[in-house]
Scaffold this motif. Sequence first.
Motif, mmCIF file in Angstrom:
data_model
loop_
_atom_site.group_PDB
_atom_site.id
_atom_site.type_symbol
_atom_site.label_atom_id
_atom_site.label_comp_id
_atom_site.label_asym_id
_atom_site.label_seq_id
_atom_site.Cartn_x
_atom_site.Cartn_y
_atom_site.Cartn_z
ATOM 1 N N MET A 1 37.270 37.017 51.545
ATOM 2 C CA MET A 1 37.953 38.265 51.878
ATOM 3 C C MET A 1 39.391 38.194 51.393
ATOM 4 O O MET A 1 40.068 37.187 51.530
ATOM 5 C CB MET A 1 37.896 38.462 53.389
ATOM 6 N N LYS A 2 39.870 39.270 50.834
ATOM 7 C CA LYS A 2 41.240 39.316 50.346
ATOM 8 C C LYS A 2 42.231 39.314 51.505
ATOM 9 O O LYS A 2 41.965 39.843 52.562
ATOM 10 C CB LYS A 2 41.470 40.583 49.537
ATOM 11 N N THR A 3 43.376 38.704 51.242
ATOM 12 C CA THR A 3 44.479 38.765 52.195
ATOM 13 C C THR A 3 45.700 39.293 51.464
ATOM 14 O O THR A 3 45.656 39.534 50.267
ATOM 15 C CB THR A 3 44.779 37.374 52.785
ATOM 16 N N ASP A 4 46.783 39.459 52.159
ATOM 17 C CA ASP A 4 47.989 40.019 51.547
ATOM 18 C C ASP A 4 48.816 38.991 50.788
ATOM 19 O O ASP A 4 49.750 39.333 50.096
ATOM 20 C CB ASP A 4 48.869 40.666 52.619
ATOM 21 N N THR A 5 48.500 37.722 50.928
ATOM 22 C CA THR A 5 49.270 36.694 50.222
ATOM 23 C C THR A 5 48.427 36.118 49.103
ATOM 24 O O THR A 5 47.206 36.149 49.145
ATOM 25 C CB THR A 5 49.669 35.563 51.179
ATOM 26 N N PHE A 6 49.099 35.608 48.092
ATOM 27 C CA PHE A 6 48.370 34.955 47.024
ATOM 28 C C PHE A 6 49.173 33.789 46.486
ATOM 29 O O PHE A 6 50.385 33.724 46.623
ATOM 30 C CB PHE A 6 48.016 35.939 45.904
ATOM 31 N N GLU A 7 48.427 32.855 45.893
ATOM 32 C CA GLU A 7 49.088 31.679 45.353
ATOM 33 C C GLU A 7 49.790 32.031 44.050
ATOM 34 O O GLU A 7 49.521 33.060 43.443
ATOM 35 C CB GLU A 7 48.072 30.565 45.134
ATOM 36 N N HIS A 8 50.655 31.185 43.645
ATOM 37 C CA HIS A 8 51.359 31.386 42.385
ATOM 38 C C HIS A 8 50.444 30.923 41.255
ATOM 39 O O HIS A 8 50.126 29.752 41.140
ATOM 40 C CB HIS A 8 52.665 30.585 42.377
ATOM 41 N N VAL A 20 43.066 31.988 33.110
ATOM 42 C CA VAL A 20 43.389 33.286 33.697
ATOM 43 C C VAL A 20 44.512 33.973 32.911
ATOM 44 O O VAL A 20 44.500 35.194 32.727
ATOM 45 C CB VAL A 20 43.703 33.170 35.209
ATOM 46 N N TYR A 21 45.447 33.202 32.395
ATOM 47 C CA TYR A 21 46.528 33.805 31.593
ATOM 48 C C TYR A 21 45.986 34.299 30.246
ATOM 49 O O TYR A 21 46.368 35.367 29.774
ATOM 50 C CB TYR A 21 47.669 32.806 31.391
ATOM 51 N N ARG A 22 45.074 33.538 29.643
ATOM 52 C CA ARG A 22 44.443 33.998 28.387
ATOM 53 C C ARG A 22 43.650 35.279 28.613
ATOM 54 O O ARG A 22 43.672 36.189 27.786
ATOM 55 C CB ARG A 22 43.545 32.901 27.812
ATOM 56 N N ALA A 49 45.708 37.994 38.302
ATOM 57 C CA ALA A 49 45.094 36.703 38.600
ATOM 58 C C ALA A 49 44.513 36.676 40.015
ATOM 59 O O ALA A 49 43.414 36.156 40.237
ATOM 60 C CB ALA A 49 46.117 35.590 38.416
ATOM 61 N N TRP A 50 45.235 37.240 40.960
ATOM 62 C CA TRP A 50 44.762 37.294 42.346
ATOM 63 C C TRP A 50 43.465 38.100 42.442
ATOM 64 O O TRP A 50 42.494 37.651 43.044
ATOM 65 C CB TRP A 50 45.848 37.901 43.218
ATOM 66 N N ASP A 51 43.438 39.277 41.828
ATOM 67 C CA ASP A 51 42.222 40.101 41.863
ATOM 68 C C ASP A 51 41.054 39.413 41.173
ATOM 69 O O ASP A 51 39.930 39.395 41.685
ATOM 70 C CB ASP A 51 42.480 41.457 41.203
ATOM 71 N N ILE A 52 41.297 38.851 40.002
ATOM 72 C CA ILE A 52 40.238 38.203 39.232
ATOM 73 C C ILE A 52 39.638 37.032 40.004
ATOM 74 O O ILE A 52 38.447 36.758 39.902
ATOM 75 C CB ILE A 52 40.803 37.723 37.861
ATOM 76 N N SER A 53 40.455 36.351 40.779
ATOM 77 C CA SER A 53 39.965 35.176 41.509
ATOM 78 C C SER A 53 38.850 35.521 42.490
ATOM 79 O O SER A 53 38.109 34.639 42.914
ATOM 80 C CB SER A 53 41.114 34.482 42.238
ATOM 81 N N PHE A 54 38.707 36.791 42.831
ATOM 82 C CA PHE A 54 37.648 37.211 43.751
ATOM 83 C C PHE A 54 36.388 37.690 43.025
ATOM 84 O O PHE A 54 35.401 38.019 43.661
ATOM 85 C CB PHE A 54 38.149 38.321 44.679
ATOM 86 N N LEU A 55 36.434 37.751 41.699
ATOM 87 C CA LEU A 55 35.277 38.214 40.940
ATOM 88 C C LEU A 55 34.387 37.038 40.562
ATOM 89 O O LEU A 55 34.865 35.985 40.155
ATOM 90 C CB LEU A 55 35.720 38.959 39.684
ATOM 91 N N ARG A 76 37.969 51.004 31.277
ATOM 92 C CA ARG A 76 39.190 50.677 32.009
ATOM 93 C C ARG A 76 38.994 49.355 32.735
ATOM 94 O O ARG A 76 38.025 49.171 33.460
ATOM 95 C CB ARG A 76 39.525 51.764 33.030
ATOM 96 N N PHE A 77 39.907 48.438 32.516
ATOM 97 C CA PHE A 77 39.883 47.165 33.213
ATOM 98 C C PHE A 77 40.499 47.347 34.589
ATOM 99 O O PHE A 77 41.635 47.803 34.701
ATOM 100 C CB PHE A 77 40.690 46.109 32.443
ATOM 101 N N GLY A 78 39.750 47.007 35.621
ATOM 102 C CA GLY A 78 40.224 47.084 36.991
ATOM 103 C C GLY A 78 39.325 46.240 37.874
ATOM 104 O O GLY A 78 38.230 45.840 37.467
ATOM 105 N N TYR A 79 39.764 46.000 39.089
ATOM 106 C CA TYR A 79 39.003 45.142 39.989
ATOM 107 C C TYR A 79 37.574 45.639 40.181
ATOM 108 O O TYR A 79 36.629 44.859 40.233
ATOM 109 C CB TYR A 79 39.717 45.037 41.341
ATOM 110 N N ASP A 80 37.401 46.949 40.276
ATOM 111 C CA ASP A 80 36.075 47.516 40.532
ATOM 112 C C ASP A 80 35.258 47.736 39.266
ATOM 113 O O ASP A 80 34.088 48.090 39.341
ATOM 114 C CB ASP A 80 36.215 48.834 41.302
#
Length: 173
Positions: A1-8, A20-22, A49-55, A76-80
């Motif tokens: 589940m997503k939270t409001d914080t994310f790692e660097h 992820v940067y590529r 990067a945060w969004d992609i980490s959940f895919l 269109r590239f997007g989380y959904d």
Amino acid sequence: MKTDTFEHWKKTENGKTTRVYRLWCNMKMRCEEGDYSYDVRWENFQTFAWDISFLYGWRINGSVMVCDLFDTYNRRFGYDTVAFLPKNLYGLVNGMKTPTSGIRITKSLKYQVYVRKYGKVLYLGTYENYNSAVLTYRNELNGYITDVAYRCFRHEEIDERTLKAIISNKECL
């Protein structure tokens, strides 16, 4: 589940560009060069990067990021809208967009249909009508894509959401 914080998320690690940067750079370049766009939130690398980490599948080495699987007209590239496909499955799905790749014209102006399945080229027949040749090619390739998609699902290379999209959209690709 997503939270409001994310790692660097790092752009480089041990002197090498991170996957992820590529992905982020390639997405931005693809959007600048063509008919694609991306979610404005993804202008920020950390948010991307945060969004992609959940895919599902983004960490699988060699997987390809696609955005037109769930809606072939979206682009269109997007989380959904983003999914990750193994290269072999990506090649098949992408090949459906050019239905003539398995059709050869003979000297007698007939159409021979071939399809590559499981590493072998199979001859499917010769047709006098181009539309019949395309239909034969697409039907055979649809069945093969379904087989490969289920195999990828069983090997946990794609998730159920991606599997359903491939099976329901392959006629539109």
